[in-house]
Design an enzyme around this catalytic site. Structure first.
Site, PDB file in Angstrom:
ATOM      1  N   GLN A 106      11.341   2.830  -5.334  1.00  0.00           N
ATOM      2  CA  GLN A 106      10.200   2.783  -4.431  1.00  0.00           C
ATOM      3  C   GLN A 106       9.486   1.436  -4.581  1.00  0.00           C
ATOM      4  O   GLN A 106       9.600   0.755  -5.607  1.00  0.00           O
ATOM      5  CB  GLN A 106       9.242   3.941  -4.715  1.00  0.00           C
ATOM      6  CG  GLN A 106       9.827   5.321  -4.458  1.00  0.00           C
ATOM      7  CD  GLN A 106      10.141   5.553  -2.999  1.00  0.00           C
ATOM      8  OE1 GLN A 106       9.468   5.027  -2.121  1.00  0.00           O
ATOM      9  NE2 GLN A 106      11.200   6.316  -2.718  1.00  0.00           N
ATOM     10  N   HIS A 107       8.707   1.080  -3.561  1.00  0.00           N
ATOM     11  CA  HIS A 107       8.098  -0.252  -3.557  1.00  0.00           C
ATOM     12  C   HIS A 107       7.099  -0.439  -4.691  1.00  0.00           C
ATOM     13  O   HIS A 107       7.003  -1.531  -5.262  1.00  0.00           O
ATOM     14  CB  HIS A 107       7.448  -0.518  -2.204  1.00  0.00           C
ATOM     15  CG  HIS A 107       8.446  -0.639  -1.099  1.00  0.00           C
ATOM     16  ND1 HIS A 107       8.102  -0.661   0.231  1.00  0.00           N
ATOM     17  CD2 HIS A 107       9.803  -0.752  -1.119  1.00  0.00           C
ATOM     18  CE1 HIS A 107       9.184  -0.780   0.979  1.00  0.00           C
ATOM     19  NE2 HIS A 107      10.226  -0.833   0.178  1.00  0.00           N
ATOM     20  N   ARG A 136       1.533  10.384  -6.501  1.00  0.00           N
ATOM     21  CA  ARG A 136       0.634  11.268  -7.246  1.00  0.00           C
ATOM     22  C   ARG A 136       0.187  10.627  -8.558  1.00  0.00           C
ATOM     23  O   ARG A 136       0.933   9.864  -9.182  1.00  0.00           O
ATOM     24  CB  ARG A 136       1.324  12.602  -7.515  1.00  0.00           C
ATOM     25  CG  ARG A 136       2.393  12.569  -8.587  1.00  0.00           C
ATOM     26  CD  ARG A 136       3.221  13.834  -8.580  1.00  0.00           C
ATOM     27  NE  ARG A 136       3.907  14.057  -9.843  1.00  0.00           N
ATOM     28  CZ  ARG A 136       4.932  14.868  -9.997  1.00  0.00           C
ATOM     29  NH1 ARG A 136       5.422  15.535  -8.958  1.00  0.00           N
ATOM     30  NH2 ARG A 136       5.492  15.028 -11.191  1.00  0.00           N
ATOM     31  N   GLU A 147       1.899  -3.261   4.456  1.00  0.00           N
ATOM     32  CA  GLU A 147       1.443  -2.115   5.248  1.00  0.00           C
ATOM     33  C   GLU A 147       0.142  -2.409   5.982  1.00  0.00           C
ATOM     34  O   GLU A 147      -0.062  -1.930   7.106  1.00  0.00           O
ATOM     35  CB  GLU A 147       1.260  -0.889   4.342  1.00  0.00           C
ATOM     36  CG  GLU A 147       2.528  -0.202   3.925  1.00  0.00           C
ATOM     37  CD  GLU A 147       3.289  -0.923   2.818  1.00  0.00           C
ATOM     38  OE1 GLU A 147       4.440  -0.527   2.529  1.00  0.00           O
ATOM     39  OE2 GLU A 147       2.724  -1.890   2.228  1.00  0.00           O
ATOM     40  N   TRP A 152       0.865  -1.181   0.000  1.00  0.00           N
ATOM     41  CA  TRP A 152       0.000   0.000   0.000  1.00  0.00           C
ATOM     42  C   TRP A 152       0.899   1.227   0.000  1.00  0.00           C
ATOM     43  O   TRP A 152       1.827   1.317   0.823  1.00  0.00           O
ATOM     44  CB  TRP A 152      -0.888   0.024   1.245  1.00  0.00           C
ATOM     45  CG  TRP A 152      -1.942  -1.035   1.307  1.00  0.00           C
ATOM     46  CD1 TRP A 152      -2.181  -2.015   0.399  1.00  0.00           C
ATOM     47  CD2 TRP A 152      -2.911  -1.210   2.353  1.00  0.00           C
ATOM     48  NE1 TRP A 152      -3.232  -2.811   0.813  1.00  0.00           N
ATOM     49  CE2 TRP A 152      -3.697  -2.334   2.018  1.00  0.00           C
ATOM     50  CE3 TRP A 152      -3.170  -0.541   3.543  1.00  0.00           C
ATOM     51  CZ2 TRP A 152      -4.738  -2.791   2.818  1.00  0.00           C
ATOM     52  CZ3 TRP A 152      -4.209  -0.992   4.356  1.00  0.00           C
ATOM     53  CH2 TRP A 152      -4.995  -2.094   3.992  1.00  0.00           C
ATOM     54  N   GLU A 195       5.190  20.353  -5.218  1.00  0.00           N
ATOM     55  CA  GLU A 195       5.528  19.166  -4.423  1.00  0.00           C
ATOM     56  C   GLU A 195       5.963  19.527  -3.009  1.00  0.00           C
ATOM     57  O   GLU A 195       5.979  20.686  -2.616  1.00  0.00           O
ATOM     58  CB  GLU A 195       6.631  18.358  -5.131  1.00  0.00           C
ATOM     59  CG  GLU A 195       6.092  17.266  -6.057  1.00  0.00           C
ATOM     60  CD  GLU A 195       5.541  16.068  -5.302  1.00  0.00           C
ATOM     61  OE1 GLU A 195       5.499  16.095  -4.053  1.00  0.00           O
ATOM     62  OE2 GLU A 195       5.147  15.083  -5.966  1.00  0.00           O
ATOM     63  N   MET A 245       4.548   5.494   5.186  1.00  0.00           N
ATOM     64  CA  MET A 245       5.622   5.042   6.073  1.00  0.00           C
ATOM     65  C   MET A 245       6.644   4.219   5.293  1.00  0.00           C
ATOM     66  O   MET A 245       6.278   3.331   4.523  1.00  0.00           O
ATOM     67  CB  MET A 245       5.051   4.205   7.221  1.00  0.00           C
ATOM     68  CG  MET A 245       6.083   3.849   8.263  1.00  0.00           C
ATOM     69  SD  MET A 245       5.297   3.255   9.782  1.00  0.00           S
ATOM     70  CE  MET A 245       6.738   2.977  10.802  1.00  0.00           C
TER      71      MET A 245
END
EC number: 4.1.1.93
Length: 493
Positions: free
Chosen positions: A185-186, A168, A227, A164, A276, A219
């Site tokens: 990133q995941h 954007r 998550e 999770w 941002e 997180m």
């Protein structure tokens, strides 16, 4: 009392004076974004927009859902309430509560049979993203952004990891979205696992979920950690999910709006720029980024879309991202043997500072004898973590300083940081490309220099520290207590 959907959260905030309903028609083109920005910058209640001058209706928008409050002693009331903590809980206590939950066993989500989000559903050719009230938030944005505070659900092809996250998403047309899908990133890792099989990644975007979910989405948990289970451990209860209609995923059942489809890494379209978290609209032109193709849209009657107007602090990037980052870094430092009292990302620093405070006996506790080496160990731990990728500057102080008090922090940094001695400099290290000051070459490479500022006492002092000449620190406890008790007697309010 558990807050299991956005509407319960709104009512809880209303009771605390943190909701302002706006019935006057507001334009989705910039006016709505400007109102949210002014609310953020003044600490005004979260605006709940009921009607729009340029949209036929049937939807509402909640602005600044995780912003800060101007009410004395309740700056982080929206965060605290979202995480089911007392409304007056401060930032350090919130971070400690999140960090403490990381040693608990996960409580995995439970799947329920039905959810209100399916009161209205369209699929296939009937899908039309432009029917949703998608705002143009900043003057200079490259388009309209639907996702600014929603939960993106993705799962690896083997089913071993359900991620999770928040990222954007800009509307391209009635059936397509686009946004940043960073490979480190995941979300990018999961998408690549699907691309390696020659397949697009199934996704679900749950908008208007129960209030704690965005904080776990923001997180920086380690890879392969779900998550949903970690949020269950934090709240002490399982999060409810529901089966999607066109993809094999379960999404939060509390969603007001649910978007389903597939992410195509090999279909690139123009996306951005966007105001941002650093507080700027980048000079960059639009960049080519992956495409989300939408196969279904579901929503509740009179659905509520949460909207974040990112930019100068303090907004949700700095609360829903910064606070969980502080908690994860605190946990990581302690696991690494650093006796950190606090790890705190000052909300006003736009995620560009981290303050680590330690007790005066840090040498005995850590086994490290020199402050320079100690600061380098802190930097190695922080910058190697997922949370540390976005943070370029770490300030290390003794724990007599409250890092949430900007007046104390400025004074301590100015008076304790020797300009020449002991700073730990990292010349070439991974960095988030959205850091405000990066040169173009650094953005492309994803690397830059970082630093740990050594604000600890000179090593020759040992554990001795000079006495602070202040009311709280410079007088015996009985004098401090007596003056506080007699304050009104002296004639002060």
């Amino acid at each position: 009392m558990p807050l299991t959907d956005l509407r319960q959260y709104i009512e809880a905030l209303r009771d605390l004076g943190e909701i302002r309903e706006i019935d006057a028609p507001v334009s989705l083109d910039l006016e709505l974004g400007a109102i949210i920005r002014r609310c953020i910058e003044t600490g005004a209640p979260a605006p709940l927009f009921n009607t729009f001058s340029d949209h036929p209706g049937g939807f509402r928008i909640l602005g600044a859902p995780g912003g800060i409050s101007a009410q004395p002693g309740m700056e982080l009331v929206r965060v605290a309430v979202a995480l089911e903590l007392p409304p007056t809980t401060g930032g350090l206590a919130i971070a400690e509560a999140i960090a403490a939950s990381l040693d608990r066993l996960a409580i995995d989500p439970v799947v329920v049979d039905a959810a209100p989000v399916f009161e209205n559903t369209v699929t296939g050719a009937a899908v039309d993203l432009t029917a949703l009230p998608v705002p143009l938030l900043h003057y200079g944005d490259g388009g309209r952004y639907l996702n600014t505070f929603g939960c993106i659900v993705a799962r690896t092809p083997d089913g071993s990891w359900t991620n999770w996250s928040i990222a954007r998403m800009m509307v391209i047309d009635g059936k397509r979205l686009s946004g940043i899908v960073a490979p480190e990133q995941h979300l990018g890792m999961v998408a690549k696992a699907w691309a390696d099989l020659g397949k697009p990644m199934p996704f679900a975007l749950a908008l208007g979920v129960e209030p704690a979910i965005p904080f776990i989405c923001g997180m920086p948990l380690p890879a392969q950690v779900d998550e949903g289970g970690r949020l269950g451990a934090l709240l002490g209860r399982a999060i409810r999910t529901v089966q999607c209609r066109t993809v094999d995923l379960e999404a939060p059942a509390s969603a007001e709006i649910l978007i389903e489809g597939h992410l195509h890494l090999d279909e690139l379209v123009e996306e951005g720029p966007m105001g941002e978290f650093a507080g700027y609209i980048p000079l960059d032109t639009q960049m080519r980024r992956p495409t989300y193709r939408v196969s279904a849209i579901s929503h509740r009657d009179n659905a509520i879309l949460p909207v974040v107007a990112a930019g100068e602090p303090v907004e949700e990037n700095h609360t829903a991202w910064g606070l969980p980052c502080s908690a994860q870094i605190l946990y990581d430092l302690r696991k690494a043997g650093i006796p950190a009292t606090t790890a705190w990302i000052p909300l006003q620093s736009a995620l560009h500072w981290l303050v680590v405070t330690v007790p005066r006996d840090w040498r005995r506790r850590s086994g490290i004898g020199e402050s320079g080496a100690f600061c380098r160990r802190i930097g190695q731990t922080v910058f190697a973590s997922k949370a540390g990728a976005v943070i370029p500057k770490v300030i290390v102080l003794n724990d007599d300083v409250d890092p949430t008090d900007l007046k104390e922090l400025v004074w301590a940094f100015a008076t304790r940081c020797h300009p020449l001695l002991g700073h730990a400099v990292f010349d070439d290290i991974e960095a988030a490309p959205l850091l405000a000051y990066l040169r173009r070459s650094e953005k492309v490479a994803g690397h830059t220099g970082k630093i740990v500022y050594n604000c600890l006492a000179p090593d020759e002092w040992g554990e001795a520290l000079p006495m602070r000449a202040s009311f709280r620190h410079g007088y015996p406890a009985e004098i401090v207590d007596r003056v506080r008790r007699r304050w009104s007697e002296y004639g002060f309010s």
